[in-house]
Scaffold this motif. Sequence first.
Motif, PDB file in Angstrom:
ATOM      1  N   PHE A  99      37.727  30.726  40.901  1.00 32.35           N
ATOM      2  CA  PHE A  99      36.918  31.573  41.771  1.00 32.35           C
ATOM      3  C   PHE A  99      37.446  32.988  41.576  1.00 32.35           C
ATOM      4  O   PHE A  99      38.517  33.332  42.068  1.00 32.35           O
ATOM      5  CB  PHE A  99      37.068  31.129  43.232  1.00 32.35           C
ATOM      6  N   LYS A 109      36.778  37.115  41.710  1.00 36.77           N
ATOM      7  CA  LYS A 109      35.944  38.162  42.320  1.00 36.77           C
ATOM      8  C   LYS A 109      36.583  39.508  41.995  1.00 36.77           C
ATOM      9  O   LYS A 109      37.778  39.698  42.245  1.00 36.77           O
ATOM     10  CB  LYS A 109      35.913  37.934  43.827  1.00 36.77           C
ATOM     11  N   ILE A 160      41.907  28.215  40.726  1.00 38.08           N
ATOM     12  CA  ILE A 160      42.520  29.514  40.485  1.00 38.08           C
ATOM     13  C   ILE A 160      41.621  30.551  41.163  1.00 38.08           C
ATOM     14  O   ILE A 160      40.514  30.821  40.700  1.00 38.08           O
ATOM     15  CB  ILE A 160      42.628  29.802  38.963  1.00 38.08           C
ATOM     16  N   ALA A 161      42.090  31.065  42.303  1.00 35.58           N
ATOM     17  CA  ALA A 161      41.302  32.014  43.092  1.00 35.58           C
ATOM     18  C   ALA A 161      41.944  33.385  42.960  1.00 35.58           C
ATOM     19  O   ALA A 161      43.080  33.577  43.376  1.00 35.58           O
ATOM     20  CB  ALA A 161      41.263  31.574  44.553  1.00 35.58           C
ATOM     21  N   ILE A 162      41.209  34.306  42.355  1.00 32.93           N
ATOM     22  CA  ILE A 162      41.772  35.646  42.134  1.00 32.93           C
ATOM     23  C   ILE A 162      40.787  36.695  42.613  1.00 32.93           C
ATOM     24  O   ILE A 162      39.587  36.613  42.342  1.00 32.93           O
ATOM     25  CB  ILE A 162      42.094  35.905  40.646  1.00 32.93           C
ATOM     26  N   LYS A 163      41.319  37.659  43.307  1.00 27.84           N
ATOM     27  CA  LYS A 163      40.507  38.776  43.800  1.00 27.84           C
ATOM     28  C   LYS A 163      41.139  40.080  43.327  1.00 27.84           C
ATOM     29  O   LYS A 163      42.364  40.262  43.455  1.00 27.84           O
ATOM     30  CB  LYS A 163      40.489  38.707  45.332  1.00 27.84           C
ATOM     31  N   GLU A 164      40.323  40.957  42.772  1.00 33.99           N
ATOM     32  CA  GLU A 164      40.754  42.312  42.401  1.00 33.99           C
ATOM     33  C   GLU A 164      41.942  42.344  41.437  1.00 33.99           C
ATOM     34  O   GLU A 164      43.092  42.499  41.864  1.00 33.99           O
ATOM     35  CB  GLU A 164      41.121  43.135  43.657  1.00 33.99           C
ATOM     36  N   LEU A 165      41.640  42.166  40.193  1.00 33.29           N
ATOM     37  CA  LEU A 165      42.690  42.269  39.184  1.00 33.29           C
ATOM     38  C   LEU A 165      42.041  42.822  37.925  1.00 33.29           C
ATOM     39  O   LEU A 165      40.921  42.433  37.579  1.00 33.29           O
ATOM     40  CB  LEU A 165      43.295  40.882  38.939  1.00 33.29           C
ATOM     41  N   TYR A 213      44.955  42.166  33.392  1.00 28.88           N
ATOM     42  CA  TYR A 213      46.120  41.297  33.573  1.00 28.88           C
ATOM     43  C   TYR A 213      45.961  39.995  32.781  1.00 28.88           C
ATOM     44  O   TYR A 213      44.850  39.580  32.459  1.00 28.88           O
ATOM     45  CB  TYR A 213      46.298  40.946  35.059  1.00 28.88           C
ATOM     46  N   VAL A 245      46.834  36.090  33.534  1.00 29.72           N
ATOM     47  CA  VAL A 245      47.263  35.107  34.528  1.00 29.72           C
ATOM     48  C   VAL A 245      47.273  33.779  33.798  1.00 29.72           C
ATOM     49  O   VAL A 245      46.228  33.271  33.391  1.00 29.72           O
ATOM     50  CB  VAL A 245      46.310  35.041  35.731  1.00 29.72           C
TER      51      VAL A 245
END
Lengths: 363, 363
Positions: B302, B304, B320-325, B328, B330
């Motif tokens: 997920f 965003k 794998i929930a990532i916001k604002e990157l 990078y 990961v």
Amino acid sequence: MRNHYCIIMAGGIGSRFWPVSRNAKPKQFLDILGMGRSFLQMTYDRFAQFIPKEHILIVTGHQYKDLVKEQLPEVSDDRILLEPFRKNTGPCIAYATYKLMEKDPGASVVVAPSDHLILNDGELLRNIEAALELADREEVLITLGVTPTRPETNFGYIQANKAKPTQIKGHVVYEVKTFTEKPNMELAKVFVDSGEFYWNSGLFVWSLKAIDKEMSRLLPDIYTLFRNGKGIYYTTEEQAFINNVYAECKGISIDYGVLEKSKKVRMFAANFGWSDLGTWESYYIQKEKDSSGNVIDAPVNFLKDVTDCVVISQDKNKLIAIKELKDYLVINTPDVLMICPRNEKTVKQVITDISLSKEEKFL
Amino acid sequence: MRNHYCIIMAGGIGSRFWPVSRNAKPKQFLDILGMGRSFLQMTYDRFAQFIPKEHILIVTGHQYKDLVKEQLPEVSDDRILLEPFRKNTGPCIAYATYKLMEKDPGASVVVAPSDHLILNDGELLRNIEAALELADREEVLITLGVTPTRPETNFGYIQANKAKPTQIKGHVVYEVKTFTEKPNMELAKVFVDSGEFYWNSGLFVWSLKAIDKEMSRLLPDIYTLFRNGKGIYYTTEEQAFINNVYAECKGISIDYGVLEKSKKVRMFAANFGWSDLGTWESYYIQKEKDSSGNVIDAPVNFLKDVTDCVVISQDKNKLIAIKELKDYLVINTPDVLMICPRNEKTVKQVITDISLSKEEKFL
């Protein structure tokens, strides 16, 4: 005292502590701060110091019955009240109130959230004891207000009428002017500066008689539904009855439904090291930080140029290697990895967005 | 041809692809791009198209013997050459050279890295065939130069003497002016604009006779050590002999030790879709990106406001929930989570720093 009771509300889903707090095991069942006991256990321990254990009730979601029994094995089934749905604190308190009235209509009760942080138990208990004494002799609804230490935008506020303080056992008691939901920062600053506003701790003390009267007047629908259970509580019919009542009744908070409208509300001004610990931000504020401003709970880690972050890993064998990150949450649980700015609104939005996505099952 | 051989160098540790590439299973044994075969297997398949399989040798670290046998079960033990230590390409090539001379001193060989990406196998093979023909008849050391398509600072460059091109079977062959290690960006741009510089692919073709002569002249120590194995190669004494030789010999690259100093070097100018795929950045460049510029290989995710990132997770059940990157890497493997700016220097520094830290065991 023989007719003092405690109602512990343990039905929350603690979604804002995701992904550590999960629908299947929410915050109140977790030891998020690493204190050796879950929030629920700490809450129980706290009140068991001066309320007979058999007078402590837990209201929780039906799906959490086993968790409550596992964490508090000494609580018998008839003291675990199971809600079929979440309907906010109004129905939760009504259920416990009318069940208790069946046995002990002259009782006074403490109503307590199960997932707040309280650092100074002694001070809290002194306030509660004084409040119970007041509740025993006057038909008032007592709420515990906490002197604010910062302009916090995540708490509700209570405005005290400072013109007419009274005292009981050395504790100052005010009448209440207003209840305010979470303010914006500007307003929160005004509140704190005014000296009239207190944080709403969600801890209440009253006699069953007092809350019964105000409910009947201010929440007549809910009052009628739960009052009709007379003769059914403590029987094998109770759960089926409650399931029906919950299906019918509206969801409403006790604050909005009763306290904001009642003239019988009194507020104790207290300082017992309280936080609702409702968000990762409050967790960050609460925990000790390293010299880079990080809160680290990751057994194996390699962090470089990481500042003002929360890094949690529940895998004690996994290396968490992070380079160059500021103001982020990195939270690794067995089935979720979340990387998100620490900012509260952002975290909340992410969790809301996931709840609306096809990954909703991970909440 | 009966006396054509291939030496596949498979001793690298692929550390810059950490944490996917590990000391215990480095990049050449992995299918990092998701092509169904590991780099080593693809390299083997490529040369097996025109070199007899029993003429293909693998030189690798002793700890990778089982991996080679597992991935290439048809390669017999006497064709898996085990290095006790990493000593760069000089000793690696010397070992294979003098072992082969024992059996077939008239042979010509292709020397190939095992962990590069080659998109146009056909074009490569046409170049190699022409190069082998040249090597069979002239005592030259042929290197394959790749026409650069961008000012890449991670590759070595070969400067061709464009004044004197010759041709063989339609392929242009140049003498070589200089070899240059990884240039800075400014220099790389000058190189590309000049039209004289080619990427050094690390693919070589020569006769044993030619490399033997130049080694004896330019790397006499190494030459002597390995040449002394005459009569020992292909016997039960070989490994013990090699272990001793490696303990004594210096580590040096064939480029620095021989090619930069020899007048017999020739370069084929070729275009076979080559990348050494040496870094996460080259992986990022190579892979198809989504509309946000991300390369995502995380089964449950997920994301965003995530842009220009590489997100890899080897746990197919983990969200794998990532916001604002932005920009990078990961990378989540069973025992490492790395979060790091995509920038090559930063990634390299992190891996170096970890190698010097107490978490070095995770490399």
